[in-house]
Design a protein around this motif. Structure first.
Motif, short mmCIF file in Angstrom:
data_model
loop_
_atom_site.label_atom_id
_atom_site.label_comp_id
_atom_site.label_asym_id
_atom_site.label_seq_id
_atom_site.Cartn_x
_atom_site.Cartn_y
_atom_site.Cartn_z
N TYR B 36 0.84 -1.18 0.00
CA TYR B 36 0.00 0.00 0.00
C TYR B 36 0.88 1.24 0.00
N GLN B 38 0.74 5.34 1.07
CA GLN B 38 -0.01 6.32 1.85
C GLN B 38 0.67 7.68 1.80
N ALA B 43 -5.88 8.15 3.03
CA ALA B 43 -5.99 6.72 3.30
C ALA B 43 -4.95 5.96 2.48
N PRO B 44 -4.57 4.80 2.94
CA PRO B 44 -3.71 3.95 2.12
C PRO B 44 -4.38 3.60 0.79
N LEU B 46 -4.17 0.66 -2.32
CA LEU B 46 -3.65 -0.65 -2.69
C LEU B 46 -2.86 -0.55 -3.99
N TYR B 49 -1.23 -6.87 -4.87
CA TYR B 49 -1.71 -7.98 -4.06
C TYR B 49 -1.16 -9.27 -4.65
N TYR B 87 3.62 0.56 2.79
CA TYR B 87 3.44 -0.51 3.77
C TYR B 87 3.24 -1.84 3.07
N GLN B 89 1.76 -5.79 3.81
CA GLN B 89 0.75 -6.41 4.70
C GLN B 89 0.59 -7.86 4.29
N PHE B 98 0.66 -5.53 9.32
CA PHE B 98 1.35 -4.59 8.44
C PHE B 98 2.80 -4.43 8.89
N GLY B 100 6.12 -1.82 9.34
CA GLY B 100 6.20 -0.50 9.93
C GLY B 100 6.28 0.64 8.92
#
Lengths: 124, 107
Positions: B36, B38, B43-44, B46, B49, B87, B89, B98, B100
């Motif tokens: 992600y 940010q 908001a984060p 995507l 995936y 990030y 996840q 997630f 850091g």
């Protein structure tokens, strides 16, 4: 397109219950998981939990499990978060998100739609 | 709980250069990893995936690789809009966790 919007009190007193709602527009809650994630000021992301759209399956972060519950109301196209006995450590921006996954989580396409976030401060 | 560790914490890169971000899992997550982006006050978003599949609308300069415990996000040629926090996840096990974050800043 699908949009999510968080709503709820911006200030909660210590020991009380934090309640937030995420309203979904642009599509019906008719599939997938629906998640809550939070971010303390200046820190990273913490997954709180999620619920399958039927309400049949929920998972919570064990760090919060005894205090958290998530519910879904498909008739109103929204899902909700309750966090009890809050402390200052619960101060954060709270995000809701669509977790595009099958119920068994075998098929998963990530958290692809997020709300803008709502700031919740815990203070007396 | 699976611990996700990202490195470096901050990456200083000039526009047009390549950025390579790392993410390590404390145990295997197979290919069940997302990335992600940010930006401040947002908001984060995507990006990736399944460790390597770009999400809808994500430019081809973003690519993900890896499986098991070691993952990489590569931005082939940094644009001004790419300076942000990233990030990773994992979603192989509950609780979802997630990393850091890695802040990509302008050099």
């Amino acid at each position: 397109q699908v949009q999510l919007q968080e709503s709820g009190p911006g200030l909660v007193k210590p020991s009380e219950t934090l309640s937030l709602t995420c309203t979904v527009s642009g599509a019906f809650i008719s599939a997938y998981y629906w998640s809550w994630i939070r971010q303390p000021p200046g820190k990273g992301l913490e997954w709180i939990g999620h619920i399958y759209y039927t309400g049949s399956t929920t998972y919570y972060n064990p760090s919060l499990k005894s205090r958290v519950s998530i519910s879904v109301d498909t008739s109103k196209n929204l899902f909700s978060l309750r966090l009890t006995s809050v402390t200052a450590a619960d101060t954060a921006v709270y995000f809701c998100a669509r977790d595009k996954a099958s119920e068994d989580y075998y098929y998963n396409y990530g958290m692809d739609v997020w709300g803008q976030g709502t700031t919740v401060t815990v203070s007396s | 709980e699976i611990v996700m560790t990202q490195s470096p914490a901050t990456l200083s890169v000039s526009p047009g250069e390549r950025a390579t971000l790392s993410c390590r899992a404390s145990q295997s997550v197979s290919s069940k990893l997302a990335w992600y982006q940010q930006k401040p006050g947002q908001a984060p978003r995507l990006l990736i995936y399944g460790a390597s599949t770009r999400a809808t609308g994500i430019p081809a300069r973003f690519s993900g690789s890896g499986s098991g415990t070691e993952f990489t996000l590569t931005i082939s040629s940094l644009q001004s809009e790419d300076f942000a926090v990233y990030y990773c996840q994992q979603y192989n096990n509950w609780p979802l966790t997630f990393g850091g974050g890695t802040k990509v800043e302008i050099k």
